[in-house]
Design a protein around this motif. Structure first.
Motif, PDB file in Angstrom:
ATOM      1  N   PHE A 276       0.814  -1.214   0.000  1.00  0.00           N
ATOM      2  CA  PHE A 276       0.000   0.000   0.000  1.00  0.00           C
ATOM      3  C   PHE A 276       0.850   1.268   0.000  1.00  0.00           C
ATOM      4  O   PHE A 276       0.320   2.376   0.046  1.00  0.00           O
ATOM      5  N   ALA A 277       2.195   1.106  -0.055  1.00  0.00           N
ATOM      6  CA  ALA A 277       3.086   2.270  -0.063  1.00  0.00           C
ATOM      7  C   ALA A 277       2.994   2.992  -1.407  1.00  0.00           C
ATOM      8  O   ALA A 277       2.839   2.369  -2.464  1.00  0.00           O
ATOM      9  N   PRO A 278       3.085   4.339  -1.413  1.00  0.00           N
ATOM     10  CA  PRO A 278       3.008   5.090  -2.674  1.00  0.00           C
ATOM     11  C   PRO A 278       4.229   4.912  -3.565  1.00  0.00           C
ATOM     12  O   PRO A 278       4.134   4.995  -4.789  1.00  0.00           O
ATOM     13  N   ASP A 279       5.386   4.645  -2.958  1.00  0.00           N
ATOM     14  CA  ASP A 279       6.621   4.470  -3.719  1.00  0.00           C
ATOM     15  C   ASP A 279       6.658   3.056  -4.325  1.00  0.00           C
ATOM     16  O   ASP A 279       6.500   2.051  -3.624  1.00  0.00           O
ATOM     17  N   THR A 280       6.898   2.977  -5.644  1.00  0.00           N
ATOM     18  CA  THR A 280       6.905   1.681  -6.331  1.00  0.00           C
ATOM     19  C   THR A 280       7.999   0.765  -5.819  1.00  0.00           C
ATOM     20  O   THR A 280       7.789  -0.446  -5.658  1.00  0.00           O
ATOM     21  N   SER A 281       9.187   1.317  -5.549  1.00  0.00           N
ATOM     22  CA  SER A 281      10.305   0.484  -5.085  1.00  0.00           C
ATOM     23  C   SER A 281      10.005  -0.137  -3.728  1.00  0.00           C
ATOM     24  O   SER A 281      10.380  -1.283  -3.464  1.00  0.00           O
ATOM     25  N   ILE A 282       9.298   0.622  -2.889  1.00  0.00           N
ATOM     26  CA  ILE A 282       8.930   0.074  -1.583  1.00  0.00           C
ATOM     27  C   ILE A 282       7.808  -0.938  -1.736  1.00  0.00           C
ATOM     28  O   ILE A 282       7.782  -1.977  -1.070  1.00  0.00           O
ATOM     29  N   ARG A 283       6.897  -0.653  -2.652  1.00  0.00           N
ATOM     30  CA  ARG A 283       5.768  -1.553  -2.857  1.00  0.00           C
ATOM     31  C   ARG A 283       6.219  -2.921  -3.369  1.00  0.00           C
ATOM     32  O   ARG A 283       5.590  -3.939  -3.077  1.00  0.00           O
ATOM     33  N   ASP A 284       7.313  -2.960  -4.102  1.00  0.00           N
ATOM     34  CA  ASP A 284       7.824  -4.222  -4.635  1.00  0.00           C
ATOM     35  C   ASP A 284       8.831  -4.896  -3.707  1.00  0.00           C
ATOM     36  O   ASP A 284       9.414  -5.928  -4.061  1.00  0.00           O
ATOM     37  N   SER A 285       9.029  -4.333  -2.528  1.00  0.00           N
ATOM     38  CA  SER A 285       9.986  -4.903  -1.582  1.00  0.00           C
ATOM     39  C   SER A 285       9.376  -6.092  -0.852  1.00  0.00           C
ATOM     40  O   SER A 285       8.157  -6.241  -0.768  1.00  0.00           O
ATOM     41  N   ARG A 286      10.262  -6.927  -0.321  1.00  0.00           N
ATOM     42  CA  ARG A 286       9.835  -8.093   0.449  1.00  0.00           C
ATOM     43  C   ARG A 286      10.476  -8.031   1.833  1.00  0.00           C
ATOM     44  O   ARG A 286      11.654  -7.725   1.978  1.00  0.00           O
ATOM     45  N   LEU A 287       9.656  -8.314   2.833  1.00  0.00           N
ATOM     46  CA  LEU A 287      10.121  -8.242   4.210  1.00  0.00           C
ATOM     47  C   LEU A 287       9.306  -9.233   5.043  1.00  0.00           C
ATOM     48  O   LEU A 287       8.242  -8.898   5.552  1.00  0.00           O
ATOM     49  N   TYR A 288       9.800 -10.455   5.152  1.00  0.00           N
ATOM     50  CA  TYR A 288       9.047 -11.455   5.907  1.00  0.00           C
ATOM     51  C   TYR A 288       9.958 -12.627   6.286  1.00  0.00           C
ATOM     52  O   TYR A 288      11.029 -12.807   5.734  1.00  0.00           O
ATOM     53  N   PHE A 289       9.487 -13.408   7.258  1.00  0.00           N
ATOM     54  CA  PHE A 289      10.097 -14.704   7.555  1.00  0.00           C
ATOM     55  C   PHE A 289       8.982 -15.693   7.869  1.00  0.00           C
ATOM     56  O   PHE A 289       7.853 -15.309   8.212  1.00  0.00           O
TER      57      PHE A 289
END
Length: 395
Positions: A276-289
């Motif tokens: 839901f982030a407005p920045d495309t680079s952040i929107r395509d990021s992955r952060l999970y385990f």
């Protein structure tokens, strides 16, 4: 040749004690069929005589023929007393029911002067995962390794690091085992959390010094963790939704009172909100385990039982296509328990462990990775010679 000599010694000593009779069996939780570790099996008429169940719930006591009152005692469970007549070897399997009671009074007794000499477990701390539930934790995530750092002689490796120091040793000098399989990297989320989902754990044993020979010798400490076997009485489900992650555990019998399985999973969902982030680079990021614990067991016969357990976990972090890294562990253990007779218990294990790490720098077209993979075979025996001697040996 060594194995032949050990068996010859076993037969000789068994014949030496042939005038005695043996009471043996296993002890389980009455509600879910879990093996109970460390149950005291005492003889009322002979103070100081008895045994404790091993990590698979098996016990063995050798006595002179006669009539005795046998006491089965375990903290948090109902105590059972039974009068039995032993004229020949007897197998008696027991089930203890959990019990909660209000204590009216209690006595505090000091240890004997030679307690540190007579005890065969030096610098060993055992605790139940249920004890972790009472300790405040970060973001509501119960964590085994963070709880361990509260113990005497153990120090955290620092904020954002799941490693720990034991009595001056290094964080890389600790052996961490999950169902006998080594875990090479026990951290999630850059060290803020450990890879151990407490809902899937049954027993935690931290040895801070004088490590037993079966662990191969370690410089600092050994943390031996056992997973639950699963509920062999009926279907049960537990879970939770937390600030960082959600988890679900399912236990059920394969065949009631003969086999069971456990499936326990945990996953974070920070990457869902990044969409839901407005920045495309952040929107395509992955952060999970994520973590996945699996275990199954089945009684093939009264003397044979097999176990199959595994753990799979991974961390994945990336910032768009420009940078990313991930790591994870995978372990697997196949075990076969066999009772040769009422004094000799064996465990055969095939163990697999795999750790992988990968780093990608998309802009530079650079990628780097490494991994550790090993296979182990272990055969160990436990011989209950008499009420005062319990011998463990490996072949």
């Amino acid at each position: 040749m060594r194995l032949l000599l050990l068996f010859s010694l076993s037969l000789f000593l068994t014949s030496f004690y042939s005038q005695k009779v043996t009471l043996s069996g296993s002890v389980k939780d009455k509600t879910n069929g879990e093996d109970l570790i460390g149950v005291n099996v005492l003889v009322k008429e002979l103070p100081g005589t008895g045994a404790a169940s091993n990590v698979y719930g098996f016990y063995s006591v050798s006595l002179d023929p006669g009539t005795y009152t046998i006491i089965y005692r375990f903290v948090g469970y109902q105590t059972i007393e039974e009068t039995i007549t032993l004229n020949e070897d007897m197998v008696k399997n027991m089930e203890l029911a959990p019990e909660s009671a209000v204590l009216e009074e209690f006595n505090v007794n000091a240890e004997k002067d030679d307690e540190n000499i007579t005890s065969n477990e030096i610098s060993t701390i055992k605790f139940n995962p249920k004890e972790i539930e009472t300790i405040p934790v970060l973001f509501g995530e119960k964590d085994v390794l963070k709880t361990v750092t509260l113990l005497p002689g153990v120090k955290t490796a620092g904020e954002g690091n799941s490693g720990f120091f034991v009595r001056g040793g290094g964080a890389d000098q600790n052996l961490i085992l999950l169902d006998e399989a080594p875990v090479y990297n026990a951290s999630h989320l850059l060290g803020f959390f450990s890879v151990f989902n407490s809902d899937a754990l049954k027993d935690i044993n931290l040895i801070k010094g004088g490590m037993p020979a079966q662990y191969g010798g370690r410089v600092s400490s050994v943390m031996d963790i056992k997973m639950k076997e699963g509920n062999s009485k009926g279907l049960s489900m537990t879970g939770g939704i937390g600030t960082i992650s959600s988890k679900l555990t399912i236990e059920a019998p394969i065949v009631k009172d003969k086999g069971s399985f456990l499936i326990s999973g945990r996953r974070t969902y920070a990457d869902i909100f990044l969409r839901f982030a407005p920045d495309t680079s952040i929107r395509d990021s992955r952060l999970y385990f994520y973590d996945l614990n699996l275990k199954a067991n089945y009684n093939i016969s009264d003397k044979d039982r097999i176990f199959l357990s595994g753990y799979f976990g991974r961390d994945n972090f990336s910032f768009g296509d420009s940078f990313g890294f991930d790591w994870g562990n995978a372990t697997g253990t196949i075990r076969w328990n066999h009772i040769y007779n009422n004094k000799l218990f064996s465990n055969t294990s095939v163990i697999f462990s795999d750790y992988k790490y990968r780093l990608n720098i998309g802009a530079a077209g650079f990628a780097f990775g490494s991994n550790i993979r090993d296979w182990n075979f272990k055969q160990d025996f436990q011989w209950f010679a008499n009420d005062k001697h319990n011998v463990k040996f490996l072949a």
